[in-house]
Design an enzyme around this catalytic site. Structure first.
Site, PDB file in Angstrom:
ATOM      1  N   ARG A 198       0.853  -1.187   0.000  1.00 49.99           N
ATOM      2  CA  ARG A 198       0.000   0.000   0.000  1.00 49.99           C
ATOM      3  C   ARG A 198       0.890   1.238   0.000  1.00 49.99           C
ATOM      4  O   ARG A 198       2.066   1.164   0.349  1.00 49.99           O
ATOM      5  CB  ARG A 198      -0.942   0.028   1.206  1.00 49.99           C
ATOM      6  CG  ARG A 198      -0.249   0.179   2.541  1.00 49.99           C
ATOM      7  CD  ARG A 198      -1.245   0.147   3.699  1.00 49.99           C
ATOM      8  NE  ARG A 198      -2.166   1.260   3.642  1.00 49.99           N
ATOM      9  CZ  ARG A 198      -1.966   2.441   4.230  1.00 49.99           C
ATOM     10  NH1 ARG A 198      -0.845   2.679   4.909  1.00 49.99           N
ATOM     11  NH2 ARG A 198      -2.854   3.400   4.153  1.00 49.99           N
ATOM     12  N   TYR A 291      -4.820  16.035   9.935  1.00 52.56           N
ATOM     13  CA  TYR A 291      -4.052  14.876  10.390  1.00 52.56           C
ATOM     14  C   TYR A 291      -2.783  14.690   9.567  1.00 52.56           C
ATOM     15  O   TYR A 291      -1.739  14.300  10.094  1.00 52.56           O
ATOM     16  CB  TYR A 291      -4.906  13.599  10.326  1.00 52.56           C
ATOM     17  CG  TYR A 291      -4.180  12.397  10.869  1.00 52.56           C
ATOM     18  CD1 TYR A 291      -3.987  12.243  12.242  1.00 52.56           C
ATOM     19  CD2 TYR A 291      -3.648  11.434  10.015  1.00 52.56           C
ATOM     20  CE1 TYR A 291      -3.292  11.158  12.749  1.00 52.56           C
ATOM     21  CE2 TYR A 291      -2.944  10.351  10.513  1.00 52.56           C
ATOM     22  CZ  TYR A 291      -2.774  10.210  11.885  1.00 52.56           C
ATOM     23  OH  TYR A 291      -2.071   9.153  12.377  1.00 52.56           O
TER      24      TYR A 291
END
Length: 312
Positions: A198, A291
């Site tokens: 990923r 974030y």
């Protein structure tokens, strides 16, 4: 400096949300050697010397798994980069040759007294990747060992021994949207010989690889220094290529994390990426931008991309 044609672009589509974006790993190598190998290994070893507790942690029951990781990493290095790494076996004794660094190390596999470092720490000093080991037990995954020199604003020393859910708790919406349980279930079902990969992305003010939580006071302030004039050169696209392997012996999971940095001005040389990322940032929810640490300079990046983008 990395060029745009070798950069691991992380998106598919012009909308981004947190998801399990793992895909099967086509070439099952847990490591990659790039042009910046020597430079990054030098930096890694410097950080490990200066900040050993921040960069390496392990629990005592992980020793068998650490040796399993050594065996896997050496196998992949010598298989995929045979001109740069080689291995001699003499009964139980192994001699590992790193031809790039002109180093060789002789040890007995499984005998920690034959190495001056713990096995995971030893092999981690020969690869650009950060290495994270998670042990599976009691229906959960726990971070029980790791060598982490190039973290994206988190702390190995703080997270050691934590469960998967505890580690990912700070991510906004991760639990509320049920991602924690879905991804944990996916990881728990992973099988040996079936690796996945990923790509995790963020934007970085500056080109620092070591963005540990402990050094936030050193690099975090750079976010306020982004301007319209310097955004292309100063802001870097940061992508972590995270490869996931089930270890058949210990039944744990090895995560190898290779961090790539690319200046925004280099990134913008690809018109398709520029257009797509412009739309992603325009639409990106505030909690994700916060974030990922780009809220303070998101406007400057969008303005820069708007100037560079073309009609497709």
């Amino acid at each position: 400096m990395m060029k745009v044609d070798s950069f691991p672009y992380p998106f598919k589509g012009d909308v981004y949300r947190y998801s399990n974006n793992s895909v099967p790993l086509e070439e099952p190598s847990c490591v990659e050697v790039t042009a910046s190998y020597s430079e990054e290994i030098k930096l890694k070893r410097k950080l490990l010397t200066q900040h050993p507790e921040r960069c390496f942690q392990s629990l005592s029951h992980t020793m068998k798994a650490q040796w399993e990781i050594v065996e896997m990493v050496i196998q992949h290095l010598t298989t995929y980069y045979p001109q740069r790494f080689s291995l001699e076996r003499n009964k139980g004794e192994w001699t590992f040759h790193n031809h790039i660094l002109k180093e060789h190390t002789t040890f007995t596999l499984g005998d920690e007294t034959t190495l001056s470092l713990e096995p995971l720490d030893f092999i981690g000093r020969h690869v650009q990747e950060d290495l994270i080991f998670m042990m599976q037990r009691d229906g959960d995954l726990y971070m029980d060992a790791g060598q982490l020199c190039f973290p994206a604003n988190w702390s190995l020393a703080f997270n050691i021994g934590m469960s998967f859910e505890e580690i990912h708790g700070p991510i906004p919406g991760f639990k509320e949207e049920g991602l924690d349980q879905r991804i944990l279930t996916f990881l728990m079902r992973m099988e040996a010989g079936d690796p996945w990969v990923r790509r995790n992305w963020s934007l970085m003010a500056g080109d620092r690889l070591d963005t540990s939580l402990e050094t936030f006071d050193e690099w975090g302030k750079g976010r306020r220094n982004v301007s319209k004039e310097n955004v292309g050169e100063y802001v870097h696209f940061r992508v972590e290529v995270q490869k996931l392997f089930r270890l058949p012996g210990s039944n744990g999971l090895l995560f190898t994390i290779h961090t790539h940095l690319l200046p925004l001005e280099e990134f913008a040389k690809n018109p398709e990426w520029t257009n797509e990322f412009y739309h992603i940032l325009h639409e990106l929810p505030d909690h994700i931008a916060d974030y990922k640490g780009l809220s303070l300079f998101k406007k400057e990046v969008i303005g820069y991309l708007k100037e560079k983008k073309v009609e497709m």
